[in-house]
Design a protein around this motif. Sequence first.
Motif, PDB file in Angstrom:
ATOM      1  N   PHE A  13       0.827  -1.205   0.000  1.00 22.86           N
ATOM      2  CA  PHE A  13       0.000   0.000   0.000  1.00 22.86           C
ATOM      3  C   PHE A  13       0.863   1.257   0.000  1.00 22.86           C
ATOM      4  O   PHE A  13       0.503   2.264  -0.615  1.00 22.86           O
ATOM      5  N   LEU A  16       1.840   1.724  -3.499  1.00 19.23           N
ATOM      6  CA  LEU A  16       0.747   2.243  -4.304  1.00 19.23           C
ATOM      7  C   LEU A  16       0.751   3.766  -4.317  1.00 19.23           C
ATOM      8  O   LEU A  16       0.466   4.406  -5.340  1.00 19.23           O
ATOM      9  N   GLY A  17       1.055   4.357  -3.170  1.00 16.15           N
ATOM     10  CA  GLY A  17       1.016   5.812  -3.068  1.00 16.15           C
ATOM     11  C   GLY A  17       2.242   6.508  -3.600  1.00 16.15           C
ATOM     12  O   GLY A  17       2.166   7.669  -4.031  1.00 16.15           O
ATOM     13  N   ASP A  20       2.049   8.304  -7.065  1.00 20.68           N
ATOM     14  CA  ASP A  20       0.848   9.070  -7.386  1.00 20.68           C
ATOM     15  C   ASP A  20       1.097  10.563  -7.561  1.00 20.68           C
ATOM     16  O   ASP A  20       0.459  11.206  -8.400  1.00 20.68           O
ATOM     17  N   ASP A 110      -4.479  -2.121  -7.318  1.00 17.46           N
ATOM     18  CA  ASP A 110      -5.379  -1.430  -6.398  1.00 17.46           C
ATOM     19  C   ASP A 110      -6.608  -2.277  -6.112  1.00 17.46           C
ATOM     20  O   ASP A 110      -6.991  -2.500  -4.961  1.00 17.46           O
ATOM     21  N   HIS A 130      -4.827   2.132   4.109  1.00 16.62           N
ATOM     22  CA  HIS A 130      -5.012   3.334   3.305  1.00 16.62           C
ATOM     23  C   HIS A 130      -4.273   4.523   3.910  1.00 16.62           C
ATOM     24  O   HIS A 130      -3.927   5.467   3.193  1.00 16.62           O
ATOM     25  N   TRP A 133      -1.022   4.199   2.327  1.00 16.01           N
ATOM     26  CA  TRP A 133      -1.040   4.804   0.993  1.00 16.01           C
ATOM     27  C   TRP A 133      -0.754   6.301   1.102  1.00 16.01           C
ATOM     28  O   TRP A 133       0.011   6.864   0.300  1.00 16.01           O
ATOM     29  N   THR A 257      -4.860  11.371   5.897  1.00 17.01           N
ATOM     30  CA  THR A 257      -3.885  10.376   6.358  1.00 17.01           C
ATOM     31  C   THR A 257      -3.972  10.161   7.866  1.00 17.01           C
ATOM     32  O   THR A 257      -4.053   9.015   8.340  1.00 17.01           O
TER      33      THR A 257
END
Length: 396
Positions: A13, A16-17, A20, A110, A130, A133, A257
């Motif tokens: 995760f 994943l971020g 971005d 995702d 999350h 992330w 966050t």
Amino acid sequence: MVHLLLAVIYLSFISLGLPDALLGAAWPTMYPGFGVPVSYAGAISMIISVGTILSSLQSDRLTRRFGAGKVTAVSVGLTAAALLGFSVSGSFWMLCLWAIPYGLGAGSVDAALNNYVALHYASRHMSWLHCMWGLGATAGPYIMGWALAGGLGWGMGYRAVAFLQIALTAILVISLPLWNRRSAAAPEESPDDPARPLSLKEVLAIPGVRAIIAVFFCYCALESGAGLWAGSYLTLARGMEAETAAGCAGLFYLGITLGRAVCGFLTLKWNDHQMIRLGQGIILLGVAALFLPAGPQAALAGLILVGLGCAPIYPSIIHSIPELFGAERSQAIIGVQMASAYTGSLLMPPLFGVLAEHIGVSYLPIFLSLLLALMVFGHERLLKGNAEKKEKPSVP
């Protein structure tokens, strides 16, 4: 072994971020060298978004055939290759070419990871994951800033993140037996839900799916719209200095966050639907603060509240899917949800940009209010329909 796999998923995760926000951080340095207007970043972003939408819609088919572990490993590897491609691109068309695997890798991982966590782990882990992330999305620009400040160039910033993704790919490949062992404990398929991929038409025909997709679309449009236009709203509508507003706008994402870190503990007492309602209530307070005829501090407080309200909604919606629609359908539904999320993030912020150009950015609170109202209506309608379905006597 279970805790080891969970640690791998947490790392996934974060990864994943990481990519971005790289384009936004590097683009002011990149575009002069390519000889293109600053607006061309939108074209790259759209290519990435289209790729994520397409791969999200195929996530059910891919995950059923290869398993969540393999899909995650290949997707992260694909993203790493795309980032390396970005780092050596010498022209704008090469960036557009590498944006294709960039988007295809992001969408599959995702959807696969979100469904895997929804099936196998408690709601608190979805919130904390999350949150991870968010840490990755925050760290990406810092890595790019390190490369630029050190005179290494934006290419090194992309390479540094690519190397991290390659390391994670290796970890994911080594951990594949753990994914298989965990999947063996998954719920068995039922006669009503055969283990085959569902088409988009079949997914949309499931009662309640259209409502939950609409809720997710509105949420993602609200989050991306507030995030994109926060700085402009503070500057143009509330009179805050542009330099100050740029930093303060980041507090919106900090609110998301930190909020998700706290929400992980709240899920020990409240279920997914209560967490969604809590988030909607906090967003309402934030939007109400934006309507107050006060100075920029009140508007900033409102945006932070909107960020805090956004925190529980995304992970709670995802985690509720197996409960609402069954484990065998969850991957297909989450894949379509992810596609709707990317579509909302792709279309709605530019739509408000067109409106803002003609009627002014000061209408942002009204825009957010409409999205919130549609989100609340869709969620309550879904819960009402689900309750009525449970109350119906079964036919012998």
